[in-house]
Scaffold this motif. Sequence first.
Motif, PDB file in Angstrom:
ATOM      1  N   ALA A 122       0.845  -1.195   0.000  1.00  0.00           N
ATOM      2  CA  ALA A 122       0.000   0.000   0.000  1.00  0.00           C
ATOM      3  C   ALA A 122       0.881   1.246   0.000  1.00  0.00           C
ATOM      4  O   ALA A 122       1.655   1.455   0.927  1.00  0.00           O
ATOM      5  N   THR A 123       0.763   2.047  -1.058  1.00  0.00           N
ATOM      6  CA  THR A 123       1.639   3.210  -1.199  1.00  0.00           C
ATOM      7  C   THR A 123       0.916   4.448  -1.730  1.00  0.00           C
ATOM      8  O   THR A 123       1.276   5.564  -1.394  1.00  0.00           O
ATOM      9  N   MET A 124      -0.098   4.277  -2.557  1.00  0.00           N
ATOM     10  CA  MET A 124      -0.697   5.385  -3.300  1.00  0.00           C
ATOM     11  C   MET A 124      -1.547   6.344  -2.469  1.00  0.00           C
ATOM     12  O   MET A 124      -1.777   7.472  -2.880  1.00  0.00           O
ATOM     13  N   GLU A 125      -2.032   5.924  -1.325  1.00  0.00           N
ATOM     14  CA  GLU A 125      -2.971   6.753  -0.561  1.00  0.00           C
ATOM     15  C   GLU A 125      -2.413   8.137  -0.249  1.00  0.00           C
ATOM     16  O   GLU A 125      -3.128   9.134  -0.362  1.00  0.00           O
ATOM     17  N   GLY A 126      -1.164   8.212   0.161  1.00  0.00           N
ATOM     18  CA  GLY A 126      -0.558   9.500   0.501  1.00  0.00           C
ATOM     19  C   GLY A 126      -0.541  10.439  -0.696  1.00  0.00           C
ATOM     20  O   GLY A 126      -0.874  11.621  -0.569  1.00  0.00           O
ATOM     21  N   PHE A 127      -0.170   9.921  -1.861  1.00  0.00           N
ATOM     22  CA  PHE A 127      -0.169  10.755  -3.063  1.00  0.00           C
ATOM     23  C   PHE A 127      -1.577  11.237  -3.381  1.00  0.00           C
ATOM     24  O   PHE A 127      -1.790  12.418  -3.659  1.00  0.00           O
ATOM     25  N   LEU A 148       5.261  16.501  -6.518  1.00  0.00           N
ATOM     26  CA  LEU A 148       4.400  15.737  -5.616  1.00  0.00           C
ATOM     27  C   LEU A 148       4.609  14.239  -5.826  1.00  0.00           C
ATOM     28  O   LEU A 148       4.694  13.465  -4.873  1.00  0.00           O
ATOM     29  N   GLY A 149       4.728  13.847  -7.082  1.00  0.00           N
ATOM     30  CA  GLY A 149       5.006  12.440  -7.384  1.00  0.00           C
ATOM     31  C   GLY A 149       6.334  12.000  -6.797  1.00  0.00           C
ATOM     32  O   GLY A 149       6.434  10.946  -6.162  1.00  0.00           O
ATOM     33  N   GLN A 150       7.368  12.818  -6.978  1.00  0.00           N
ATOM     34  CA  GLN A 150       8.686  12.475  -6.459  1.00  0.00           C
ATOM     35  C   GLN A 150       8.638  12.282  -4.941  1.00  0.00           C
ATOM     36  O   GLN A 150       9.257  11.363  -4.418  1.00  0.00           O
TER      37      GLN A 150
END
Length: 160
Positions: A122-127, A148-150
Amino acid sequence: MDEATLVNATVADRQAVVVKAGEGERLPVLGTQVRFLCEGAHMGRRFSMMEVTLPLDMGPPPHDHDWDEAYYVLEGDVRFQLGDESRLFTQGDFIYAPGGTLHAFKGASSTPARVLVLDAPATMEGFFREAAREITVFPRDLAKVPALGQKHQLRFRPPA
């Protein structure tokens, strides 16, 4: 916004989760709508699952990252770029993009497409949460996307 119901059934760092139709946190992200179905915090960060609604021609620009993602098209048509190849996918189609794969996708039907997205870990939630806060005026705020992506380990690439 409704949140997922956490069921009193916890195993180690995971919890049973129930999200009924119409429930779940929803965020506007880059012209799409993201609905959280199973957040990483409830799954020991092993994975998360979201439903993404993609209006015609809306979706993320080409990017890659180190984690795996899988997509299942619930309805509508979606144009996916995987590496150098672009293909049209429709209801019932499944797409797996291993970590490191350059990919992009956007709605390709007159009615918005709906796609289940699983990311592991799980990684995308913060972005998604930060993009919903920071990128609100189009096209002006799009200049914020690469930085923001970086910050969230996403590497955006120029379109082919």
